[in-house]
Write a protein that holds these residues in place. Structure first.
Motif, PDB file in Angstrom:
ATOM      1  N   LEU A  86       0.874  -1.322  -0.177  1.00  0.00           N
ATOM      2  CA  LEU A  86      -0.128   0.123   0.167  1.00  0.00           C
ATOM      3  C   LEU A  86       0.863   1.464   0.129  1.00  0.00           C
ATOM      4  O   LEU A  86       1.674   1.472   0.767  1.00  0.00           O
ATOM      5  CB  LEU A  86      -0.834   0.081   1.182  1.00  0.00           C
ATOM      6  N   TYR A  88       0.981   4.897   0.703  1.00  0.00           N
ATOM      7  CA  TYR A  88       0.564   6.043   1.115  1.00  0.00           C
ATOM      8  C   TYR A  88       1.666   7.379   1.321  1.00  0.00           C
ATOM      9  O   TYR A  88       2.690   7.093   1.619  1.00  0.00           O
ATOM     10  CB  TYR A  88       0.098   5.822   2.898  1.00  0.00           C
ATOM     11  N   TYR A 198     -17.962   3.439   3.085  1.00  0.00           N
ATOM     12  CA  TYR A 198     -16.320   3.509   3.709  1.00  0.00           C
ATOM     13  C   TYR A 198     -16.304   2.121   4.219  1.00  0.00           C
ATOM     14  O   TYR A 198     -17.074   1.515   4.657  1.00  0.00           O
ATOM     15  CB  TYR A 198     -16.475   4.580   4.749  1.00  0.00           C
ATOM     16  N   SER A 201     -11.112  -0.919   8.492  1.00  0.00           N
ATOM     17  CA  SER A 201     -10.115  -1.911   8.402  1.00  0.00           C
ATOM     18  C   SER A 201      -9.371  -2.036   9.732  1.00  0.00           C
ATOM     19  O   SER A 201      -8.319  -1.447   9.678  1.00  0.00           O
ATOM     20  CB  SER A 201      -9.497  -2.150   7.187  1.00  0.00           C
ATOM     21  N   SER A 217      -4.325  -7.194   3.627  1.00  0.00           N
ATOM     22  CA  SER A 217      -5.253  -5.778   3.565  1.00  0.00           C
ATOM     23  C   SER A 217      -6.174  -5.584   2.660  1.00  0.00           C
ATOM     24  O   SER A 217      -5.882  -5.743   1.594  1.00  0.00           O
ATOM     25  CB  SER A 217      -4.193  -4.583   3.987  1.00  0.00           C
ATOM     26  N   ALA A 219      -7.409  -2.890   1.871  1.00  0.00           N
ATOM     27  CA  ALA A 219      -7.011  -1.739   1.370  1.00  0.00           C
ATOM     28  C   ALA A 219      -6.333  -2.072  -0.003  1.00  0.00           C
ATOM     29  O   ALA A 219      -6.348  -1.367  -1.147  1.00  0.00           O
ATOM     30  CB  ALA A 219      -6.477  -0.613   2.031  1.00  0.00           C
ATOM     31  N   THR A 225     -11.078   0.430  -3.528  1.00  0.00           N
ATOM     32  CA  THR A 225     -10.994  -0.033  -2.236  1.00  0.00           C
ATOM     33  C   THR A 225      -9.892   0.695  -1.305  1.00  0.00           C
ATOM     34  O   THR A 225     -10.331   1.262  -0.225  1.00  0.00           O
ATOM     35  CB  THR A 225     -10.764  -1.568  -2.215  1.00  0.00           C
ATOM     36  N   PHE A 226      -8.835   1.218  -2.073  1.00  0.00           N
ATOM     37  CA  PHE A 226      -7.735   1.903  -1.423  1.00  0.00           C
ATOM     38  C   PHE A 226      -8.455   3.287  -1.000  1.00  0.00           C
ATOM     39  O   PHE A 226      -8.034   3.715   0.050  1.00  0.00           O
ATOM     40  CB  PHE A 226      -6.720   2.035  -2.138  1.00  0.00           C
ATOM     41  N   THR A 229     -11.372   3.154   2.124  1.00  0.00           N
ATOM     42  CA  THR A 229     -10.892   2.156   3.248  1.00  0.00           C
ATOM     43  C   THR A 229      -9.790   3.063   4.192  1.00  0.00           C
ATOM     44  O   THR A 229      -8.709   3.793   3.544  1.00  0.00           O
ATOM     45  CB  THR A 229     -10.007   0.945   2.765  1.00  0.00           C
ATOM     46  N   VAL A 231      -7.393   2.135   7.235  1.00  0.00           N
ATOM     47  CA  VAL A 231      -6.724   1.205   7.920  1.00  0.00           C
ATOM     48  C   VAL A 231      -6.286   1.592   9.331  1.00  0.00           C
ATOM     49  O   VAL A 231      -5.661   2.620   9.497  1.00  0.00           O
ATOM     50  CB  VAL A 231      -5.575   0.652   6.973  1.00  0.00           C
ATOM     51  N   GLY A 251      -5.530   6.577   5.282  1.00  0.00           N
ATOM     52  CA  GLY A 251      -6.540   6.485   4.397  1.00  0.00           C
ATOM     53  C   GLY A 251      -6.725   7.777   3.439  1.00  0.00           C
ATOM     54  O   GLY A 251      -5.819   8.455   3.425  1.00  0.00           O
TER      55      GLY A 251
END
Length: 397
Positions: A86, A88, A198, A201, A217, A219, A225-226, A229, A231, A251
Motif C-alpha cells: 500500500l 501512502y 467506507y 479495517s 489488507s 485496502a 477500495t484503497f 478504506t 486502515v 486513508g
C-alpha cells in the motif's frame, strides 16, 4: 442537574471490570490465573526502550505536530509499502494515542447523527460505544460459527439500509482469532463499492498469525477500495508496547485531515517519547518479534489441546491474535451450588470468585454462549488455569 444522556447510555467495559476484580483479589494474596489480558506478557524489546531513553536525553520532550512526527509517519508509510503493498503519503497518515483513539477520531470524522456502521458479531467491546459517541448507530451482523464468524455477502445485504455509511472489518479478529482470506475480502470490497460505503479495517493483530496463514489488507484489493478504506493499526500488540499508546491510521487525505483536526483539540500530539520509540520499532528487523510470535503459537497449540480435553465445551480454533473463544452453552442454566448460571457473565464471575480464574464473558462481544481466554500468559498458567476450569465445570449440576 442532569449529565450527558448519550454518555450515560454507554455500556461500561466488562473486560476492565473483570480485570479490576482480578487485580483486587491478587492484592489480597489470591493466586489468580488471568486469561483476561488483551496484551502481550512480554516486555517491550530493549532497543525500543533504549531509543526512548535516548530521545529524552537528547531533549525530544516537547510538543510535536498534533497528528504526529513526520519521521514516524514516513516509517508508517514504509511499513505499509513493505508489508501490505500500500502506497501512502505522509498526509494520509495520523499517529494517535493508541489504535483506539484512531477509531474514535475516525467515527467522529465520518458520521453524522443517525449514520449506520455495519459491525460483525462477535465484535471488540469498544466498537459499538465509539460509534455511539460519534452519534452513529452500530448495526450488528450476526455472523455464524459455520462461517468462522465472518461476514457473508448475504448477511451484509440484509444489514444494508439507506443510512449505512460504513462497514467495519477486524482481521485477525478479536475475540475469535479468525482471518479473512483475500477472496473473501475481494467480495466485501465489491459490496462496499456497489453501495458506496467506507471500509474501516482494524488490522492491529496483523503480525500475530499462525499455522502458515497470511494477512491481506482489504485496502490492497483495488484502487477503488484503497480510496474508500481507512486502515487502523498500531504498535501495542506486535511490539508489546501496550502502555506506550501509539496507534496509527491511513486513508483518504480528506478523512485523515478531519481526524487530525479532532485530535488537535482532544489531546494534541501523542506522547513524544513514545513516538521516537515507535520509529525504532518500525525500523527494526522482523526478527525482533519472531520469537514472540513463535511463543504465542506454541501457547495457542497448548491451550487448544488442553481445552479440547474439557468435557462438553467447544472451541473456535484461532488462526491469529491471542485469544480462544470457548462455547460454554452446555453449562448455562446449570447450578453451582444453589446458584443458577444464567449467562456468560455469571459463569465468568463465579469462575473468578470460586476458582480464581479470570476470563471475559462472551456477552461483552455480543456472543453470550462463549467465554474468551487469552493465551498471552505462560504455559504453566495455561495448564493450571484450564485445570481449574475443569474442576469448576465438574461442580456444575
Amino acid at each position: 442537574m442532569t449529565l450527558s444522556k448519550k454518555i450515560e447510555a454507554l455500556t461500561p467495559s466488562i473486560t476492565l471490570s473483570i480485570t479490576a476484580k482480578a487485580n483486587e483479589m491478587k492484592k489480597t494474596g489470591v493466586n489468580v490465573i488471568s486469561f483476561a489480558a488483551g496484551e502481550p506478557d512480554f516486555n517491550t524489546p530493549k532497543n525500543i526502550i533504549d531509543s526512548a531513553i535516548s530521545a529524552m536525553e537528547n531533549g525530544h520532550t516537547k510538543y510535536t505536530p498534533a497528528s504526529g512526527l513526520l519521521e514516524l509517519k514516513k516509517a508508517v508509510c514504509k511499513k505499509f509499502s513493505d508489508d501490505n503493498q500500500l502506497e501512502y503519503s505522509s498526509s494520509q497518515v495520523i499517529i494517535s494515542n493508541g489504535a483506539k483513539q484512531c477509531l474514535g477520531n475516525l467515527f467522529l470524522a465520518l458520521l453524522n447523527p443517525g449514520d449506520e456502521v455495519i459491525v460483525p458479531t462477535p465484535y471488540w467491546v469498544s466498537y459499538p460505544e465509539l460509534i455511539k459517541i460519534a452519534d452513529g448507530v452500530p448495526v450488528y451482523v450476526q455472523c455464524e460459527e459455520a462461517d468462522d464468524f465472518k461476514y457473508t455477502i448475504e448477511n451484509l445485504k440484509q444489514s444494508l439500509t439507506a443510512k449505512t455509511k460504513a462497514l467495519l472489518i477486524n482481521s485477525p479478529n478479536n475475540p475469535t482469532g479468525t482471518i479473512y482470506s483475500k477472496e473473501e475480502l475481494v467480495e466485501i470490497a465489491n459490496f462496499a463499492k456497489e453501495n458506496d460505503l467506507y471500509i474501516v479495517s482494524d488490522e492491529i493483530y496483523e503480525k500475530l498469525i499462525y499455522g502458515g496463514e497470511k494477512h491481506f489488507s482489504i485496502a490492497a484489493v483495488s484502487e477503488d477500495t484503497f480510496n474508500r478504506t481507512i486502515v487502523i493499526n498500531g504498535l501495542s500488540k506486535t511490539y508489546a508496547m501496550t502502555g506506550w499508546r501509539i496507534g496509527y491510521a491511513a486513508g483518504p487525505e480528506n478523512v485523515i485531515k478531519l481526524m487530525s483536526s479532532i485530535q488537535s483539540h482532544m489531546t494534541s500530539n501523542p506522547n513524544t517519547i513514545a513516538q521516537y520509540a515507535a520509529i525504532e520499532a518500525l525500523n527494526s528487523p522482523v526478527k525482533l518479534v519472531e520469537d514472540m510470535i513463535l511463543e504465542f503459537e506454541r501457547r495457542r497449540n497448548y491451550m487448544v489441546d488442553k481445552l479440547n480435553e474439557v468435557e462438553n465445551v467447544k472451541i473456535i480454533n484461532p488462526s491469529g491474535a491471542f485469544y480462544v473463544m470457548v462455547n460454554i452453552s452446555y453449562y448455562l442454566k446449570k447450578k453451582f451450588g444453589e446458584t443458577i448460571i444464567e449467562d456468560s457473565k455469571m459463569f465468568s464471575e463465579l469462575l473468578l470468585e470460586t476458582s480464581a480464574v479470570a476470563t471475559v464473558p462472551g456477552i461483552a462481544f455480543g456472543l453470550d454462549d462463549y467465554i474468551r481466554l487469552s493465551y498471552a500468559t505462560s504455559i504453566d498458567n495455561i495448564e493450571e488455569g484450564v485445570k481449574r476450569l475443569k474442576s469448576f465445570i465438574n461442580k456444575l449440576k
